[in-house]
Design a protein around this motif. Structure first.
Motif, PDB file in Angstrom:
ATOM      1  N   ASP A 152     -73.346 -51.539   9.232  1.00  0.00           N
ATOM      2  CA  ASP A 152     -74.034 -50.858  10.982  1.00  0.00           C
ATOM      3  C   ASP A 152     -72.247 -50.479  11.417  1.00  0.00           C
ATOM      4  O   ASP A 152     -72.245 -49.482  11.752  1.00  0.00           O
ATOM      5  N   GLY A 205     -75.224 -50.624   5.953  1.00  0.00           N
ATOM      6  CA  GLY A 205     -75.924 -51.857   5.502  1.00  0.00           C
ATOM      7  C   GLY A 205     -74.901 -52.761   6.904  1.00  0.00           C
ATOM      8  O   GLY A 205     -75.074 -53.678   6.729  1.00  0.00           O
ATOM      9  N   TRP A 234     -82.676 -53.220   1.813  1.00  0.00           N
ATOM     10  CA  TRP A 234     -81.594 -54.350   1.083  1.00  0.00           C
ATOM     11  C   TRP A 234     -81.940 -55.523   0.898  1.00  0.00           C
ATOM     12  O   TRP A 234     -81.984 -56.375   0.071  1.00  0.00           O
ATOM     13  N   ASP A 235     -82.528 -55.437   2.398  1.00  0.00           N
ATOM     14  CA  ASP A 235     -83.069 -57.061   2.762  1.00  0.00           C
ATOM     15  C   ASP A 235     -84.147 -57.728   1.662  1.00  0.00           C
ATOM     16  O   ASP A 235     -84.166 -58.716   1.611  1.00  0.00           O
ATOM     17  N   TYR A 256     -86.066 -58.046  13.757  1.00  0.00           N
ATOM     18  CA  TYR A 256     -86.338 -56.689  13.079  1.00  0.00           C
ATOM     19  C   TYR A 256     -87.860 -57.078  12.066  1.00  0.00           C
ATOM     20  O   TYR A 256     -88.189 -57.573  11.653  1.00  0.00           O
ATOM     21  N   TYR A 286     -71.040 -59.315  14.958  1.00  0.00           N
ATOM     22  CA  TYR A 286     -71.640 -58.852  13.669  1.00  0.00           C
ATOM     23  C   TYR A 286     -70.551 -58.282  12.807  1.00  0.00           C
ATOM     24  O   TYR A 286     -70.738 -59.007  12.111  1.00  0.00           O
ATOM     25  N   TRP A 287     -70.821 -57.177  12.479  1.00  0.00           N
ATOM     26  CA  TRP A 287     -69.496 -56.642  11.073  1.00  0.00           C
ATOM     27  C   TRP A 287     -68.031 -56.645  11.552  1.00  0.00           C
ATOM     28  O   TRP A 287     -67.525 -56.064  10.538  1.00  0.00           O
ATOM     29  N   GLN A 314     -79.467 -46.935   1.680  1.00  0.00           N
ATOM     30  CA  GLN A 314     -78.967 -48.396   2.289  1.00  0.00           C
ATOM     31  C   GLN A 314     -78.440 -48.737   0.927  1.00  0.00           C
ATOM     32  O   GLN A 314     -78.780 -48.464  -0.084  1.00  0.00           O
TER      33      GLN A 314
HETATM   34  C1  GLC Z   1     -78.890 -55.133  10.732  1.00  0.00           C
HETATM   35  C2  GLC Z   1     -77.475 -54.828   9.607  1.00  0.00           C
HETATM   36  C3  GLC Z   1     -78.639 -54.120   8.046  1.00  0.00           C
HETATM   37  C4  GLC Z   1     -79.966 -54.529   7.796  1.00  0.00           C
HETATM   38  C5  GLC Z   1     -81.276 -54.806   8.767  1.00  0.00           C
HETATM   39  C6  GLC Z   1     -82.138 -55.821   8.964  1.00  0.00           C
HETATM   40  O1  GLC Z   1     -78.860 -53.538  10.695  1.00  0.00           O
HETATM   41  O2  GLC Z   1     -76.393 -54.382   9.262  1.00  0.00           O
HETATM   42  O3  GLC Z   1     -77.705 -54.580   7.069  1.00  0.00           O
HETATM   43  O4  GLC Z   1     -80.460 -54.886   6.749  1.00  0.00           O
HETATM   44  O5  GLC Z   1     -79.796 -55.618  10.303  1.00  0.00           O
HETATM   45  O6  GLC Z   1     -81.581 -57.477   8.646  1.00  0.00           O
END
Ligand code: GLC
Length: 440
Positions: free
Chosen positions: A169, A167, A37-38, A31, A367-368, A108
């Motif tokens: 995913d 968020g 939102w991070d 990333y 993951y989620w 987000q």
């Molecule tokens: C993934 C998560 C998302 C977050 C991103 C960066 O896509 O699902 O919520 O913002 O990673 O950490």
């Protein structure tokens, strides 16, 4: 005590490692860009260490705000090696996109107001006033955009057009809708012919993280296909809805929106500003319509389909987020907390699982779809406190800190064993650990 200071040092080191000057990347490699939102969660942790850096983190998000008010979920890093990431979006097709930075065309969850307030809480009033003065019009424009674009029937709830907007995913309610209604023929063919195992070889995310901790390739392809369809409509909501692309009033997103609205009200009040009347009316309506997401038979809230209003009765971590919204009755909050207490639902050894343990979807490292995430715990802790569950909030704070202390600042954790999973040195895990330690 020394355990806590070790943990604090570890968390600080992660935020330093991921510092990219004016923003903090979520994790190296996987990333590299700035996520909406991070950065909000990162600022909430940074405020305890370096208020200027916390402010800069949020100020740098303003670079990406569209002229219609939208905050995009990603601002891309300006580096030739990421040209492909940026070009997938081609947001210049939309007149509101900023000209000088490249962003996505979707948003987000709206936790920006929360971050502004948390960072502001560390300042004395004269400085906080300036901070609020600067941020108030930005938050106002964002919330007005959410109502304008994402609540076209003026019903009170805002809709999302892609799972990335939540968020969460690959969260089950969205994935089950996607599998049922959204897989185009070419993806079904890939699924039938097992071509996905070939495509797996080209995935970038699985170079950093084992494949059984990520999306299935079919899901990943479907997400990119949906993104492509949004691009074809130039990220214009009227065109998107005219072609009845995916639209869901997501429970998690709307819970965070309600909380963000109440922060916006507080900010306006402390600046002695009056919110526009139509916005006030809509904000009240949101809290009222939110109750339509309640299902009396199963005693919980769900997301719903925007067009048909059908509840998507697949529980997920979103089930508990109305606690964070803060607008629900004490009685309903009590019912949600019962689920958190239940070992077979949301109460394993390392809570809170992103899918209840008794769900057909539950997979502890996926993951989620099972793992515990520190940002979700942070939101739930906040909600528990506001409904008077101080002991629960304390217990969840302790178990969250224990999970990170044992496993490290990973992206997510197996809720049964506490084993870490996903990306290592993950920024919001570090930042919110700092906040939980400092707010104990
Ligand atoms: C993934 C998560 C998302 C977050 C991103 C960066 O896509 O699902 O919520 O913002 O990673 O950490």
């Amino acid at each position: 005590m020394s355990g806590n200071s070790d943990l604090l040092d570890q968390a600080k080191a992660v935020l330093d490692m991921n510092d990219r000057g004016h923003y903090t990347q979520p994790a190296h490699g996987l990333y590299p860009h700035q996520w909406l939102w991070d950065s909000c969660f990162v600022a909430i942790g940074l405020r305890h260490l370096d208020i200027e850096r916390a402010k800069a983190e949020l100020l740098s998000l303003l670079r990406g705000q569209w002229s219609n008010g939208m905050f995009p979920n990603i601002i891309f890093r300006d580096d030739p090696q990421y040209r492909a990431d940026r070009n997938v979006w081609r947001t210049w097709v939309n007149p509101y996109a900023p000209a000088d930075v490249m962003t996505t065309g979707i948003t987000q969850p709206p936790v920006f107001a929360e971050a502004v307030v948390q960072v502001g809480a560390k300042m004395a009033w004269p400085e906080r006033r300036l901070w609020y003065r600067l941020m108030y019009p930005k938050i106002l424009a964002y919330h007005q955009w959410l109502y304008q674009d994402r609540d076209p029937h003026k019903e009170g709830l805002v809709l999302q057009i892609h799972p990335w907007e939540t968020g969460l995913d690959n969260t089950p309610p969205w994935m089950s809708e996607m599998h049922e209604h959204q897989l185009p023929l070419w993806i079904r063919i890939i699924e039938k012919t097992h071509l996905n195992s070939v495509i797996n070889l080209f995935r970038r995310d699985t170079r950093s993280v084992p494949i059984d901790q990520r999306f299935s390739t079919i899901e990943a392809l479907a997400l990119f296909d949906m993104q492509r369809r949004l691009r074809r409509k130039a990220y214009n909501i009227n065109k998107i809805l005219d072609h009845s692309l995916f639209a869901i009033e997501d429970l998690a997103f709307n819970s965070m929106f309600i909380r963000a609205n109440s922060h916006l009200r507080d900010i306006a009040k402390s600046l002695r500003e009056d919110l526009p009347d139509d916005l006030e009316t809509m904000m009240t309506k949101t809290e009222k319509t939110f109750e339509e997401l309640w299902d009396q038979y199963s005693g919980q809230y769900y997301s719903r389909d925007f067009i048909t209003h059908r509840l998507l009765k697949t529980p997920s971590i979103a089930t508990l987020l109305p606690l964070y919204a803060g607008s629900i009755s004490q009685e309903r909050a009590d019912q949600l907390v019962n689920m958190l207490e239940n070992d077979h639902v949301f109460g394993p050894a390392y809570p809170v699982p992103s899918v209840p343990l008794d769900s057909f979807w539950f997979q502890p490292k996926l993951y989620w779809q099972g793992p515990s995430w520190v940002n979700m715990n942070w939101l739930i802790i906040d909600g528990l406190k506001r409904y008077g569950f101080d002991d629960h909030a304390k217990a969840l704070t302790e178990s969250t800190l224990e999970m990170v202390a044992e496993g490290g600042c990973f992206e997510y954790f197996d809720p049964l064993t506490g084993e870490p999973a996903g990306a290592a040195n993950f920024s919001w895990t570090a930042a919110l650990t700092i906040d939980l330690l400092k707010s104990k």
